[in-house]
Design an enzyme around this catalytic site. Structure first.
Site, short mmCIF file in Angstrom:
data_model
loop_
_atom_site.label_atom_id
_atom_site.label_comp_id
_atom_site.label_asym_id
_atom_site.label_seq_id
_atom_site.Cartn_x
_atom_site.Cartn_y
_atom_site.Cartn_z
N ARG A 1 0.83 -1.22 0.00
CA ARG A 1 0.00 0.00 0.00
C ARG A 1 0.86 1.27 0.00
NH1 ARG A 1 -3.17 -3.78 -0.50
NH2 ARG A 1 -5.32 -3.81 0.29
N SER B 1 -10.69 -0.95 3.36
CA SER B 1 -9.92 -1.10 4.59
C SER B 1 -9.53 0.27 5.11
CB SER B 1 -8.62 -1.87 4.33
OG SER B 1 -8.89 -3.15 3.85
N GLU C 1 -4.98 3.48 6.46
CA GLU C 1 -4.64 3.28 5.06
C GLU C 1 -5.25 4.41 4.24
OE1 GLU C 1 -6.42 1.56 1.73
OE2 GLU C 1 -5.84 -0.42 2.45
N1 EPU Z 1 -10.51 -11.21 10.15
C1 EPU Z 1 -11.12 -11.09 11.37
N2 EPU Z 1 -12.27 -10.35 11.47
C2 EPU Z 1 -12.85 -9.77 10.40
C3 EPU Z 1 -12.25 -9.92 9.13
C4 EPU Z 1 -11.07 -10.63 9.03
O1 EPU Z 1 -10.65 -11.61 12.37
O2 EPU Z 1 -13.87 -9.09 10.56
C5 EPU Z 1 -9.22 -11.94 10.06
C6 EPU Z 1 -9.35 -13.37 9.66
O3 EPU Z 1 -8.38 -14.10 10.37
C7 EPU Z 1 -8.98 -13.36 8.18
C8 EPU Z 1 -7.93 -12.26 8.15
O4 EPU Z 1 -8.40 -11.32 9.11
O5 EPU Z 1 -8.43 -14.57 7.78
C9 EPU Z 1 -7.78 -11.60 6.81
O6 EPU Z 1 -9.03 -11.09 6.39
P1 EPU Z 1 -9.31 -10.77 4.85
O7 EPU Z 1 -8.84 -11.88 4.01
O8 EPU Z 1 -10.73 -10.33 4.72
O9 EPU Z 1 -8.34 -9.59 4.48
P2 EPU Z 1 -7.78 -8.34 5.28
O10 EPU Z 1 -6.37 -8.60 5.63
O11 EPU Z 1 -8.70 -7.93 6.36
C10 EPU Z 1 -6.81 -7.29 3.09
C11 EPU Z 1 -6.83 -5.99 2.36
C12 EPU Z 1 -8.14 -5.82 1.60
C13 EPU Z 1 -8.27 -6.98 0.63
C14 EPU Z 1 -8.23 -8.29 1.42
C15 EPU Z 1 -8.25 -9.52 0.54
C16 EPU Z 1 -5.44 -4.50 3.65
C17 EPU Z 1 -5.38 -3.31 4.55
N3 EPU Z 1 -6.64 -4.89 3.28
O12 EPU Z 1 -7.81 -7.23 4.09
O13 EPU Z 1 -8.05 -4.62 0.86
O14 EPU Z 1 -9.48 -6.89 -0.11
O15 EPU Z 1 -7.00 -8.35 2.18
O16 EPU Z 1 -7.03 -9.70 -0.08
O17 EPU Z 1 -4.39 -5.03 3.29
C18 EPU Z 1 -8.57 -2.30 0.85
O18 EPU Z 1 -7.35 -2.10 0.78
O19 EPU Z 1 -9.39 -1.35 0.90
C19 EPU Z 1 -9.05 -3.66 0.94
C20 EPU Z 1 -10.35 -3.95 1.09
#
Ligand code: EPU
Length: 342
Positions: free
Chosen positions: A168, A243, A338
């Site tokens: 990012r 995010s 972010e």
């Molecule tokens: N999780 C929770 N609670 C929640 C959601 C997620 O505990 O409410 C935990 C779970 O363990 C899950 C892990 O977080 O396995 C990862 O969750 P997720 O795969 O939904 O991804 P994220 O890390 O929360 C990132 C990006 C998103 C992108 C997703 C999918 C960042 C800041 N965000 O989110 O990007 O869509 O991965 O690859 O890196 C954005 O940048 O606006 C965005 C939406």
């Protein structure tokens, strides 16, 4: 000769930011070409003022009126510049919608950005924060971009290395912040499909969607859209900027200590440490689905702050500060936004 682009005073930005915040810009103008952009930048009112270039407004939190000039990038154009046996170079105007570019690439039977389907915002904003999702990042297919230097009006080409992409991150958020305006982006896409199903939920979603065997780029795009729609709020319905925080990185010893205390703590190894999902930390602090009046934390993804309608940017910023403080207190981890807070 085309008329010079208009500079309008006191324009509501409500429909130009995905949080749907009703703030005003002191001045507002659109440009659809490099020529129009140069004309605008030559105007004394514009030269004297702070400038904010707006794409889709999907990564911004306005906490007050903007006292400078908002320049809305509407440079269009999608074309295949050249191709060889393996790859095609695709150029997109910075004002094109990112998802429109993904659809264009699928229509041309090109692969490489299907995992980035449905990300809100414009092509020009994508390199600023090296957009990423579901196992892919912009930098994986990025070839070069063209940007106009505000101080000189000159166009400059930036290679991937010169963009300094990180998680990012890019030079346009760091040392070159507010110095260049991206006008077009060139991607190198694959003519042979290269399915990337490394993100677990893609594989299971493909199965749920009844896709057997090797998925096509269009299948992957559909799976990603399915996952996004199930977890992330549609900004057209509920104001949000995706995010709100980045996923923090901690050292291995720090991670080990926390893991001993919280055995469920997820973590992904990265050079120099472990990346921890901010959503997990926020959820553990009890914020998921919380609502404060007209704003709150999304009930299906704790990383997303939402405006249910009528919230003020300051309220959302205050909520973000409270979330940061509680994660710091419980886990000793510092979250960083972010989104760009103005
Ligand atoms: N999780 C929770 N609670 C929640 C959601 C997620 O505990 O409410 C935990 C779970 O363990 C899950 C892990 O977080 O396995 C990862 O969750 P997720 O795969 O939904 O991804 P994220 O890390 O929360 C990132 C990006 C998103 C992108 C997703 C999918 C960042 C800041 N965000 O989110 O990007 O869509 O991965 O690859 O890196 C954005 O940048 O606006 C965005 C939406």
């Amino acid at each position: 000769m085309a008329p010079a682009p208009a500079l309008e005073p006191n324009v509501s930005l409500r429909s130009y930011n995905t949080f749907g915040l009703d703030v005003k810009a002191r001045w507002f103008a659109r440009f659809a070409s490099v020529k129009e952009l140069r004309e605008l930048l030559n105007r004394p009112e514009v030269q004297a003022a702070d400038k904010l270039v707006l794409g889709g407004g999907s990564n911004l939190l306005f906490t007050q009126d903007y006292e400078g000039v908002v320049l809305k990038n509407e440079i269009r154009g999608l074309e295949i510049l050249s191709q060889n046996e393996d790859t095609a170079l695709v150029r997109a105007g910075a004002g094109e919608s990112w998802h429109g570019l993904v659809q264009y690439s699928l229509d041309q039977d090109l692969s490489g950005i299907e995992n980035l389907s449905l990300i809100p915002g414009t092509v020009g904003a994508a390199p600023l924060q090296n957009i990423g999702a579901y196992g892919a990042e912009l930098k994986d297919t990025f070839e070069q971009l063209e940007a106009l230097e505000i101080s000189t009006g000159q166009l400059r080409t930036f290679s991937a290395t010169e963009c300094g992409f990180g998680y990012r991150e890019s030079v346009f958020k760091g040392p070159l912040k507010n110095q260049f305006i991206v006008t077009s982006v060139v991607l190198r896409l694959h003519r042979q499909a290269r399915p990337n199903v490394s993100y677990g939920a893609i594989q299971t979603t493909l199965e749920d969607l009844g896709v057997a065997g090797e998925p096509t780029p269009r299948h992957i795009s559909e799976a990603v859209m399915h996952i996004r729609r199930s977890k992330l709020p549609d900004p057209a319905q509920v104001g949000n900027a995706g995010s709100f925080f980045k996923n923090p990185e901690v050292s291995q010893p720090k991670y080990d200590t926390l893991k001993a205390q919280y055995p469920d703590l997820p973590g992904y190894p990265v050079p120099g440490g472990v990346k921890v999902p901010a959503a997990w930390l926020i959820e553990q602090c009890g914020w998921k689905g919380q609502r404060r009046g007209q704003h709150g934390v999304h009930d299906k993804q704790a990383l997303v702050l939402v405006n249910h309608g009528g919230a003020q940017g300051q309220d959302i910023r205050d909520l973000a500060h409270d979330i940061i403080a509680s994660v710091r207190e419980k886990f000793g981890i510092e979250l960083h936004p972010e989104v760009n807070i103005l």
